[in-house]
Enzyme design. Structure first.
Site, PDB file in Angstrom:
ATOM      1  N   LYS A 290      51.582 -23.627 -11.890  1.00 22.21           N
ATOM      2  CA  LYS A 290      51.895 -25.061 -11.815  1.00 22.21           C
ATOM      3  C   LYS A 290      53.182 -25.267 -11.023  1.00 22.21           C
ATOM      4  CE  LYS A 290      49.469 -26.243 -16.051  1.00 22.21           C
ATOM      5  NZ  LYS A 290      49.517 -26.318 -17.510  1.00 22.21           N
TER       6      LYS A 290
ATOM      7  N   GLN B  87      53.739 -26.945 -22.222  1.00 27.65           N
ATOM      8  CA  GLN B  87      52.591 -26.038 -22.233  1.00 27.65           C
ATOM      9  C   GLN B  87      52.176 -25.740 -23.679  1.00 27.65           C
ATOM     10  OE1 GLN B  87      50.977 -24.820 -19.357  1.00 27.65           O
ATOM     11  NE2 GLN B  87      49.479 -24.092 -20.850  1.00 27.65           N
TER      12      GLN B  87
ATOM     13  N   ASP C 102      50.178 -35.031 -18.680  1.00 25.39           N
ATOM     14  CA  ASP C 102      49.004 -34.398 -19.291  1.00 25.39           C
ATOM     15  C   ASP C 102      48.067 -35.451 -19.894  1.00 25.39           C
ATOM     16  OD1 ASP C 102      48.602 -31.692 -19.041  1.00 25.39           O
ATOM     17  OD2 ASP C 102      49.966 -31.134 -20.668  1.00 25.39           O
TER      18      ASP C 102
END
Ligand code: NDP
Length: 294
Positions: free
Chosen positions: A54, A98, A121
């Site tokens: 990422k 994460q 997200d």
């Protein structure tokens, strides 16, 4: 194989090039790059790999990438304090924590602490709610990537019968809502669904997001359907190393479907591209600029 292989890698690359153009234009207008902060707690190898890729993709798109690595033993209060700082940082447009997090930390509390405007997200209840009622949401990256692939393959999705296998908050539910917003007739299947093969055989669009290696067989698929395989499963390979397969038995289904995503190289690359897209969109919204059409 008669099905077209949907080239998620190629489609994601093309999208990333358009995003990089959007980033350059944003920098020109605002005088700073869009910024994405990724927070990793602990040393989970798979999570480390995701975070590294990422970060690389963010930099390659011309964005600012900030990585925070915290020890496995970090307290929830310390993590929440970091999120508070990132919420207040004007140069940060996106915050991604994460998952999974270690047991001492309540994931839902952490997600709820992220500023919904920076929740790239799309996991915050405010964004989930906006997706459900039809507002300006940040949408979870994986289902958004699947939708992009479906539109690239089929164009208008109006009136299609869609079956989504899986009802997680991360993939299944938002996928179903996105398809509903495209005027598909949507059925969500899960572990308690009766006669799943028969249900799947009705689908023009079949999305598998289960986490069971090669569960969807050729006989489950309607001839001419478009099949999106979200699953990532590692199975033992002949060389003892193991290999990645999806939730769909690719070779069998490719004999019946019109088009299918491979694993790897299908949905996976789209997920990262959509993270970059969401960060760019969040940056535009935060600066009061018209958002790019991506
Ligand atoms: P979850 O485990 O959260 O959800 C799995 C869903 O599948 C559940 O709704 C479950 O039903 C359903 N399910 C399980 N067994 C069956 C069965 N036998 N028949 C029908 N439904 C079943 O997984 P996620 O949604 O997070 O992820 C799904 C897959 O996608 C995983 O393989 C994951 O690795 C992959 N993934 C891939 C990404 C990518 O970038 N390509 C990103 C995110 C995930 P119930 O609710 O009843 O338990």
């Amino acid at each position: 194989m008669s099905a077209r292989r949907i080239d998620g890698k190629g489609i994601a690359e093309a999208l990333r090039a358009r995003i990089a153009d959007g980033v350059a234009a944003f920098r020109e207008t605002v005088g700073r790059p869009p910024g994405l902060a990724v927070v990793l707690v602990g040393e989970d190898p798979a999570s480390s790999v995701y975070v590294r890729s990422k970060g690389k993709a963010t930099g390659a798109a011309g964005m600012r990438s900030v990585e925070h690595r915290l020890a496995d033993s970090v307290s929830e209060a310390e993590l929440l304090a970091l999120i508070g700082e990132l919420n207040r940082d004007p140069g940060i447009d996106g915050i991604l924590v994460q998952l999974p997090l270690p047991g001492q930390i309540d994931e839902q509390r952490v997600i709820a602490a992220i500023d919904p405007a920076k929740d790239v997200d799309g996991f915050h209840v405010e964004n989930a709610g906006r997706l459900a009622v039809g507002g300006e949401a940040l949408v979870p990256c994986t289902p958004l990537g699947c939708l992009h692939l479906l539109k690239a393959e089929l164009g208008d999705l109006t009136g299609k019968d869609a079956v989504v296998i899986g009802r997680s908050n991360i993939v299944g539910k938002p996928m179903a809502l996105l398809l509903l917003a495209e005027s598909c007739t949507v059925t969500i299947a899960h572990s308690r669904t009766r006669d799943l093969p028969e249900l799947c055989r009705r689908a023009d669009i079949l999305v598998a997001a289960v986490g069971r290696a090669e569960m969807v067989r050729g006989a489950w698929v309607k001839p001419g359907a478009v099949v999106i395989d979200v699953g990532i499963n590692r199975i033992a390979g002949g060389d003892g190393k193991g290999r990645l397969v999806g939730d769909v038995a690719f070779d069998e289904v490719a004999e019946v479907a019109a088009a299918i995503t491979p694993v790897p190289g299908g949905v996976g690359p789209m997920t990262i591209a959509m993270l970059l897209r969401n960060t760019l969109v969040a940056a535009h919204r935060r600066e009061g600029l018209e958002e790019p059409r991506l």
